[in-house]
Design a protein around this motif. Structure first.
Motif, short mmCIF file in Angstrom:
data_model
loop_
_atom_site.label_atom_id
_atom_site.label_comp_id
_atom_site.label_asym_id
_atom_site.label_seq_id
_atom_site.Cartn_x
_atom_site.Cartn_y
_atom_site.Cartn_z
N ALA A 7 -9.24 113.34 40.11
CA ALA A 7 -8.48 114.46 40.26
C ALA A 7 -8.21 115.01 41.82
N ALA A 8 -9.00 114.59 42.67
CA ALA A 8 -8.75 114.74 44.30
C ALA A 8 -7.65 113.93 44.54
N ALA A 9 -7.41 112.69 43.96
CA ALA A 9 -6.33 111.74 44.41
C ALA A 9 -5.06 112.21 43.72
N ALA A 10 -5.09 112.91 42.63
CA ALA A 10 -4.05 113.49 42.13
C ALA A 10 -3.45 114.85 42.78
N ALA A 11 -4.59 115.56 43.38
CA ALA A 11 -4.12 116.80 44.26
C ALA A 11 -3.66 116.49 45.67
N LEU A 12 -4.22 115.32 45.92
CA LEU A 12 -3.77 114.78 47.51
C LEU A 12 -2.38 114.41 47.30
N LEU A 13 -1.99 113.44 46.34
CA LEU A 13 -0.79 112.87 46.22
C LEU A 13 0.39 113.94 45.92
N ALA A 14 0.05 115.13 45.35
CA ALA A 14 1.01 116.20 45.09
C ALA A 14 1.04 117.14 46.08
N GLY A 15 0.06 116.93 47.33
CA GLY A 15 -0.07 117.83 48.45
C GLY A 15 1.05 117.31 49.72
N PRO A 16 1.06 118.31 50.53
CA PRO A 16 1.96 117.81 51.73
C PRO A 16 1.55 116.91 52.57
N GLY A 17 0.07 116.47 52.62
CA GLY A 17 -0.33 115.63 53.34
C GLY A 17 0.12 113.93 53.21
N PHE A 18 0.94 113.84 52.02
CA PHE A 18 1.61 112.77 51.68
C PHE A 18 2.89 112.66 51.75
N ALA A 19 3.41 113.81 52.18
CA ALA A 19 4.90 113.86 52.42
C ALA A 19 5.32 113.20 53.38
N ILE A 67 -9.07 107.31 56.00
CA ILE A 67 -8.21 106.45 56.57
C ILE A 67 -6.66 106.45 56.70
N ALA A 68 -6.33 107.09 55.48
CA ALA A 68 -4.91 107.33 55.15
C ALA A 68 -4.40 108.40 56.08
N GLY A 69 -3.48 108.04 57.03
CA GLY A 69 -2.99 108.93 58.00
C GLY A 69 -3.51 109.06 59.16
N ARG A 70 -4.83 108.53 59.37
CA ARG A 70 -5.75 108.40 60.55
C ARG A 70 -5.25 107.46 61.63
N GLU A 71 -5.40 107.98 62.92
CA GLU A 71 -4.78 106.99 63.91
C GLU A 71 -5.89 105.61 64.03
N ALA A 141 -7.56 106.32 49.81
CA ALA A 141 -6.79 107.57 50.10
C ALA A 141 -7.25 108.81 49.37
N THR A 142 -8.05 108.56 48.44
CA THR A 142 -8.75 109.76 47.77
C THR A 142 -9.72 110.22 48.52
N PHE A 143 -10.35 109.60 49.58
CA PHE A 143 -11.31 109.99 50.49
C PHE A 143 -10.47 110.70 51.74
N GLY A 144 -10.74 112.09 52.09
CA GLY A 144 -10.23 112.42 53.29
C GLY A 144 -10.63 113.60 53.66
N ALA A 145 -10.27 114.14 54.93
CA ALA A 145 -10.69 115.34 55.59
C ALA A 145 -10.48 116.46 54.54
N ASP A 146 -9.18 116.59 53.86
CA ASP A 146 -8.91 117.62 52.98
C ASP A 146 -9.48 117.70 51.79
N VAL A 147 -10.14 116.41 51.23
CA VAL A 147 -10.76 116.38 50.12
C VAL A 147 -12.27 116.81 50.01
#
Length: 150
Positions: A7-19, A67-71, A141-147
């Motif tokens: 569910a978190a992955a789906a929300a992340l993929l739909a959100g602006p963080g993956f744009a 990790i996704a998007g992290r420096e 990518a399902t684990f992140g600061a926004d999840v």
């Protein structure tokens, strides 16, 4: 917990963080299985509270939470090699493309990315199958600061 992850992955993929190019195209469920087979000996996924969300408290490699998007080379208190730190300092972030290439040939990828034939990676393990690497990135990518991982 697995249902929450998806569910978190789906929300992340739909959100602006993956744009911004950090989208995961793999199968997170398959990636979870591959992480359990190939990564947990060295890596964990632990949130800011220290809760281990994936892995077995291994500390050879850096924590892969967020990790996704992290420096690159940015996990505090982890001793990275110079090449990966230099790339991060130059603004390189973990994208699916970078992650997949790196985990399949860490030193080769670093040499190409830095244009330094002497660059070396500290990660000795190589993921042999590209699809496994793509799926692992999707899982991570399902684990992140926004999840919310609790």
């Amino acid at each position: 917990m697995t249902k929450f992850i998806y569910a978190a992955a789906a929300a992340l993929l739909a959100g602006p963080g993956f744009a911004d190019g950090h989208a995961a195209t793999g199968d997170a469920e398959a990636g979870e299985q591959q992480f359990g087979r190939q990564c947990i000996a060295c890596h964990i996924v632990a949130n800011a509270d220290g809760d281990v969300l994936a892995g077995r408290s291994a500390r050879t490699g850096p924590n892969l939470f967020g990790i996704a998007g992290r420096e690159l080379g940015a996990v505090e208190d982890f001793r990275y090699g110079d090449a990966i730190v230099d790339l991060g300092a130059a603004g390189q972030v973990w994208t699916e493309e970078a992650f997949v290439a790196y985990v399949q040939d860490p030193t080769g990828w670093l040499r190409e990315a830095t244009e330094d034939p002497r660059a070396r990676g500290k990660m000795a393990y190589r993921v042999r199958n590209e699809q496994d690497a793509i799926d692992m990135y999707a899982f991570l990518a399902t684990f992140g600061a926004d999840v919310d991982s609790n």
